[in-house]
Motif scaffolding. Structure first.
Motif, short mmCIF file in Angstrom:
data_model
loop_
_atom_site.label_atom_id
_atom_site.label_comp_id
_atom_site.label_asym_id
_atom_site.label_seq_id
_atom_site.Cartn_x
_atom_site.Cartn_y
_atom_site.Cartn_z
N ALA A 178 17.00 11.00 -9.23
CA ALA A 178 17.43 11.82 -8.11
C ALA A 178 17.47 13.30 -8.50
O ALA A 178 17.07 14.18 -7.72
CB ALA A 178 18.81 11.36 -7.62
N ALA A 179 17.94 13.58 -9.72
CA ALA A 179 18.04 14.97 -10.18
C ALA A 179 16.66 15.61 -10.31
O ALA A 179 16.49 16.80 -10.04
CB ALA A 179 18.78 15.03 -11.50
N SER A 180 15.66 14.84 -10.72
CA SER A 180 14.31 15.40 -10.87
C SER A 180 13.67 15.69 -9.51
O SER A 180 12.83 16.58 -9.39
CB SER A 180 13.43 14.45 -11.68
N LEU A 181 14.08 14.92 -8.48
CA LEU A 181 13.53 15.13 -7.14
C LEU A 181 14.34 16.15 -6.35
O LEU A 181 13.79 16.92 -5.56
CB LEU A 181 13.53 13.80 -6.37
N GLU A 203 0.86 -1.19 0.00
CA GLU A 203 0.00 0.00 0.00
C GLU A 203 0.89 1.24 0.00
O GLU A 203 1.88 1.30 0.73
CB GLU A 203 -0.90 0.02 1.23
N GLY A 204 0.54 2.21 -0.79
CA GLY A 204 1.33 3.43 -0.81
C GLY A 204 1.04 4.28 -2.03
O GLY A 204 0.05 4.05 -2.74
N GLU A 205 1.90 5.22 -2.28
CA GLU A 205 1.73 6.17 -3.37
C GLU A 205 2.87 6.01 -4.37
O GLU A 205 4.03 5.86 -3.97
CB GLU A 205 1.74 7.60 -2.81
N PRO A 206 2.58 6.02 -5.66
CA PRO A 206 3.65 5.86 -6.64
C PRO A 206 4.69 6.98 -6.54
O PRO A 206 4.35 8.15 -6.31
CB PRO A 206 2.90 5.94 -7.99
N MET A 207 5.94 6.62 -6.74
CA MET A 207 7.02 7.61 -6.75
C MET A 207 6.77 8.68 -7.82
O MET A 207 7.18 9.84 -7.68
CB MET A 207 8.35 6.91 -7.01
N LEU A 208 6.08 8.28 -8.89
CA LEU A 208 5.80 9.23 -9.98
C LEU A 208 5.10 10.48 -9.48
O LEU A 208 5.28 11.57 -10.02
CB LEU A 208 4.94 8.54 -11.05
N ASN A 209 4.26 10.33 -8.45
CA ASN A 209 3.54 11.49 -7.91
C ASN A 209 4.49 12.52 -7.33
O ASN A 209 4.23 13.72 -7.38
CB ASN A 209 2.53 11.05 -6.85
N PRO A 267 10.62 5.15 -11.75
CA PRO A 267 9.63 5.58 -10.76
C PRO A 267 8.39 4.69 -10.68
O PRO A 267 7.79 4.58 -9.61
CB PRO A 267 9.26 6.99 -11.23
N GLY A 268 8.02 4.04 -11.79
CA GLY A 268 6.85 3.17 -11.77
C GLY A 268 7.03 1.93 -10.92
O GLY A 268 6.04 1.28 -10.54
N ASN A 269 8.27 1.58 -10.62
CA ASN A 269 8.55 0.40 -9.80
C ASN A 269 8.92 0.78 -8.37
O ASN A 269 9.57 -0.01 -7.66
CB ASN A 269 9.68 -0.43 -10.42
N MET A 270 8.52 1.96 -7.95
CA MET A 270 8.78 2.41 -6.58
C MET A 270 7.49 2.93 -5.96
O MET A 270 6.81 3.78 -6.54
CB MET A 270 9.85 3.51 -6.56
N ILE A 271 7.17 2.41 -4.78
CA ILE A 271 5.98 2.82 -4.03
C ILE A 271 6.43 3.47 -2.73
O ILE A 271 7.32 2.95 -2.04
CB ILE A 271 5.07 1.61 -3.72
N VAL A 272 5.83 4.60 -2.39
CA VAL A 272 6.24 5.36 -1.21
C VAL A 272 5.15 5.28 -0.14
O VAL A 272 3.96 5.42 -0.44
CB VAL A 272 6.49 6.84 -1.57
N ASP A 325 10.31 16.17 1.40
CA ASP A 325 10.00 14.77 1.08
C ASP A 325 10.73 14.34 -0.20
O ASP A 325 11.29 13.24 -0.26
CB ASP A 325 8.49 14.59 0.88
N ARG A 326 10.71 15.18 -1.20
CA ARG A 326 11.36 14.86 -2.47
C ARG A 326 12.87 14.67 -2.28
O ARG A 326 13.47 13.75 -2.84
CB ARG A 326 11.08 15.97 -3.49
#
Length: 369
Positions: A337-340, A161-167, A208-213, A180-181
């Protein structure tokens, strides 16, 4: 076929949802999902609940059910046959020296890590390995596989359960703060550096699609935590190749371009370079590091790879596929990492990993700073 595999699986699991997208199958009133929550090139994923307890997991536990696409093996083998022929053709073009980029070797290495993914029991093994490698970590996690319910064509694991990293990548607002980013960028980069330098077991499909936060509620302060999913593709080099990789990447990260170039030549399986070519290649790598003094290898991986590939073709130095693939993994994570966290100092995260890896292989002190 695919329907039969789903039927067998759903004898031990019950779909979760509000029923709007479900069809009710016969035989015990098992509710069967008709819409997957995710789909990739190898399989599609459904969300379900266990009908009965399994090990330490009670009935009603939410699980992710990964079901392999039908006839996927022959499709993947055909793809690799075409890719192999194309790489061989490109490497044979006269005067371009493309064989020094190890294009065919890279295709072969990708084939060797892709084909095992078609057995979903391998992904279950990978998950267990990652969970062991990062045991005790509070900021990084991997889903727990239910091995007893997993087969070659079906993988069952605890649902995350969580939120996609893409968000977090796509926006910054009150729910996705700058702090947070920056935390997530540091967690992700640190994790990948550990995989590459310390564990020699790298998630080869990081995006990012394979990471859930989520928030780790079992830890005081409930810090952010990243779950890495879809762990079928992995890269493991073995002790000798891993030591060579540590030496090369370590030299680049520490800006010792000449040493990195010399190591690339010494570890190459094929080198038709003259002594002058070798010297020019090493001086070329050294110049790349000097000219890019404002950045670091891990902060501009793409530029480094482009320049190194050009020098390799020009001076007939064959690059190892392991170096190229590891560098690309760094590039993907560096981009995320650069985008965040655009102002992140990658060096501060990478150097401790390099030093630990050098100590692990008995290499400490062999390179200049």
């Amino acid at each position: 076929g695919n329907r039969e595999r789903q039927r067998r699986l759903l004898l031990s699991s019950e779909a979760e949802g509000d029923g709007k997208n479900d069809d009710v199958a016969g035989g015990g009133g098992v509710v069967k999902p008709t819409i997957p929550i995710g789909s990739g090139c190898v399989a599609q994923v459904y969300k379900a609940r266990l009908r009965s307890s399994h090990g330490l997991h009670p009935a009603g536990t939410s699980v992710a059910v990964k079901v392999q696409h039908p006839r996927i093996l022959e499709k993947v083998c055909l793809d690799f046959y075409i890719m192999n022929k194309m790489a061989s053709l490109l490497e044979r073009i006269p005067y371009l020296n493309l064989d020094y980029l190890s294009m065919k070797d890279s295709v072969d290495q990708f084939r060797d890590i892709m084909l095992p993914q078609l057995d979903l029991r391998v992904e279950a093994h990978n998950l267990r390995r990652f969970r062991r490698d990062f045991e005790g970590e509070t900021r990084i996690a991997f889903p727990e596989p239910l091995v007893g319910l997993t087969s070659r064509e079906v993988l069952v694991e605890r649902f995350v359960e969580g939120e996609p990293m893409l968000n977090f990548v796509s926006k910054e607002d009150e729910h996705h703060s700058k702090k947070d980013r920056e935390e997530l960028a540091t967690i992700g980069l640190k994790t990948v550096m550990e995989m590459i330098f310390l564990h020699d077991f790298v998630h080869a499909d990081l995006h990012p699609g394979n990471m859930i936060v989520d928030r780790n509620k079992s830890v005081r302060g409930q810090p952010l935590r990243v779950h890495m999913i879809d762990c079928g593709l992995t890269v493991e080099l073995g002790e000798r190749d891993h030591m060579n990789l540590v030496r090369v990447l370590g030299s680049l990260i520490k800006r010792d371009g000449y040493a990195a170039g010399k190591l690339m030549v010494d570890t190459a399986k094929k080198c038709q370079a003259t002594e002058l070519d070798v010297e020019m290649f090493c001086r070329g790598i050294e110049k790349i590091c000097i000219d890019d003094e404002q950045n670091n290898f891990l902060e501009s991986v793409g530029d480094y790879i482009t320049d190194i590939c050009y020098l390799a073709c020009k001076h007939k130095v064959k690059l190892e596929a392991a170096f190229i693939n590891a560098a690309l993994a760094c590039e993907i994570m560096e981009g995320l990492a650069a985008s965040l966290y655009p102002d992140m100092k990658v060096q501060s995260v990478a150097l401790p990993m390099v030093l630990k890896a050098e100590m692990m292989h008995g290499l400490k002190g062999k390179f200049k700073w």
